[in-house]
Scaffold this motif. Structure first.
Motif, mmCIF file in Angstrom:
data_model
loop_
_atom_site.group_PDB
_atom_site.id
_atom_site.type_symbol
_atom_site.label_atom_id
_atom_site.label_comp_id
_atom_site.label_asym_id
_atom_site.label_seq_id
_atom_site.Cartn_x
_atom_site.Cartn_y
_atom_site.Cartn_z
ATOM 1 N N LYS A 80 0.820 -1.213 0.000
ATOM 2 C CA LYS A 80 0.000 0.000 0.000
ATOM 3 C C LYS A 80 0.856 1.266 0.000
ATOM 4 O O LYS A 80 0.350 2.351 -0.177
ATOM 5 C CB LYS A 80 -0.923 0.013 1.225
ATOM 6 C CG LYS A 80 -1.860 -1.164 1.284
ATOM 7 C CD LYS A 80 -2.869 -1.114 0.172
ATOM 8 C CE LYS A 80 -3.822 -2.294 0.296
ATOM 9 N NZ LYS A 80 -4.755 -2.384 -0.777
ATOM 10 N N LYS A 81 2.157 1.156 0.190
ATOM 11 C CA LYS A 81 3.020 2.316 0.281
ATOM 12 C C LYS A 81 3.565 2.749 -1.076
ATOM 13 O O LYS A 81 4.453 3.581 -1.142
ATOM 14 C CB LYS A 81 4.195 2.015 1.213
ATOM 15 C CG LYS A 81 3.772 1.696 2.627
ATOM 16 C CD LYS A 81 4.959 1.378 3.485
ATOM 17 C CE LYS A 81 4.519 0.975 4.873
ATOM 18 N NZ LYS A 81 5.643 0.611 5.731
ATOM 19 N N VAL A 82 3.057 2.191 -2.153
ATOM 20 C CA VAL A 82 3.585 2.474 -3.475
ATOM 21 C C VAL A 82 3.223 3.885 -3.920
ATOM 22 O O VAL A 82 4.013 4.582 -4.531
ATOM 23 C CB VAL A 82 3.082 1.429 -4.494
ATOM 24 C CG1 VAL A 82 3.493 1.801 -5.901
ATOM 25 C CG2 VAL A 82 3.602 0.062 -4.128
ATOM 26 N N GLY A 83 2.060 4.323 -3.630
ATOM 27 C CA GLY A 83 1.618 5.643 -4.082
ATOM 28 C C GLY A 83 0.477 5.489 -5.072
ATOM 29 O O GLY A 83 -0.019 4.401 -5.327
ATOM 30 N N GLU A 84 0.052 6.589 -5.667
ATOM 31 C CA GLU A 84 -1.064 6.504 -6.600
ATOM 32 C C GLU A 84 -0.554 6.478 -8.034
ATOM 33 O O GLU A 84 0.523 6.968 -8.344
ATOM 34 C CB GLU A 84 -2.025 7.664 -6.402
ATOM 35 C CG GLU A 84 -1.459 9.023 -6.753
ATOM 36 C CD GLU A 84 -2.470 10.114 -6.505
ATOM 37 O OE1 GLU A 84 -3.067 10.589 -7.486
ATOM 38 O OE2 GLU A 84 -2.647 10.469 -5.334
ATOM 39 N N TYR A 85 -1.340 5.890 -8.906
ATOM 40 C CA TYR A 85 -0.990 5.744 -10.310
ATOM 41 C C TYR A 85 -1.391 7.008 -11.053
ATOM 42 O O TYR A 85 -2.511 7.493 -10.912
ATOM 43 C CB TYR A 85 -1.696 4.530 -10.914
ATOM 44 C CG TYR A 85 -1.427 4.351 -12.375
ATOM 45 C CD1 TYR A 85 -0.213 3.851 -12.819
ATOM 46 C CD2 TYR A 85 -2.389 4.690 -13.316
ATOM 47 C CE1 TYR A 85 0.033 3.688 -14.154
ATOM 48 C CE2 TYR A 85 -2.149 4.528 -14.664
ATOM 49 C CZ TYR A 85 -0.930 4.025 -15.078
ATOM 50 O OH TYR A 85 -0.679 3.864 -16.410
ATOM 51 N N VAL A 86 -0.468 7.532 -11.861
ATOM 52 C CA VAL A 86 -0.755 8.727 -12.646
ATOM 53 C C VAL A 86 -0.607 8.366 -14.116
ATOM 54 O O VAL A 86 0.456 7.930 -14.546
ATOM 55 C CB VAL A 86 0.216 9.877 -12.279
ATOM 56 C CG1 VAL A 86 -0.045 11.089 -13.145
ATOM 57 C CG2 VAL A 86 0.113 10.207 -10.810
ATOM 58 N N ASP A 87 -1.679 8.546 -14.875
ATOM 59 C CA ASP A 87 -1.658 8.269 -16.300
ATOM 60 C C ASP A 87 -0.994 9.454 -17.008
ATOM 61 O O ASP A 87 -1.217 10.610 -16.651
ATOM 62 C CB ASP A 87 -3.079 8.068 -16.816
ATOM 63 C CG ASP A 87 -3.094 7.470 -18.209
ATOM 64 O OD1 ASP A 87 -2.061 6.881 -18.599
ATOM 65 O OD2 ASP A 87 -4.130 7.591 -18.891
ATOM 66 N N PHE A 88 -0.170 9.178 -18.021
ATOM 67 C CA PHE A 88 0.506 10.262 -18.703
ATOM 68 C C PHE A 88 0.489 10.008 -20.191
ATOM 69 O O PHE A 88 0.292 8.901 -20.650
ATOM 70 C CB PHE A 88 1.962 10.411 -18.213
ATOM 71 C CG PHE A 88 2.832 9.249 -18.569
ATOM 72 C CD1 PHE A 88 3.608 9.280 -19.717
ATOM 73 C CD2 PHE A 88 2.886 8.123 -17.773
ATOM 74 C CE1 PHE A 88 4.422 8.219 -20.053
ATOM 75 C CE2 PHE A 88 3.703 7.061 -18.102
ATOM 76 C CZ PHE A 88 4.471 7.112 -19.243
#
Length: 92
Positions: A80-88
């Motif tokens: 859960k510590k990975v972070g959020e996914y950002v589409d680019f």
């Protein structure tokens, strides 16, 4: 102080060549015996492992189509510590 003589130099070179060619000839003579020995030992080791497998198979006869599970796999938990996914998008 001692100086090197031509006779000593030639003698040293001849001794080195004699040792080199002697080792070369002896290695050609003894290499087949050594390889045969290594192959025999490998065959014995692999044959022993195969016979152990055959004995285990005979001791545990199973019906055709029978499925056994020795160990249940552990469920993988996500981090859960990975972070959020950002589409680019790439910009040319």
């Amino acid at each position: 102080m001692q100086y090197a003589s031509a006779v000593g130099l030639v003698r040293t070179i001849l001794i080195i060549l004699l040792i080199y060619f002697g080792i070369k000839i002896l290695s050609r003579l003894f290499t087949p015996f050594f390889l045969k020995f290594v192959a025999k030992k490998a065959e014995e080791r692999f044959g022993g492992q195969f016979s152990q497998f055959q004995q285990q198979k005979k001791q545990n006869p199973k019906k055709e189509g029978e499925v056994t599970i020795d160990k249940m796999p552990k469920p993988k938990s996500s981090n859960k510590k990975v972070g959020e996914y950002v589409d680019f998008e790439e910009i040319d």
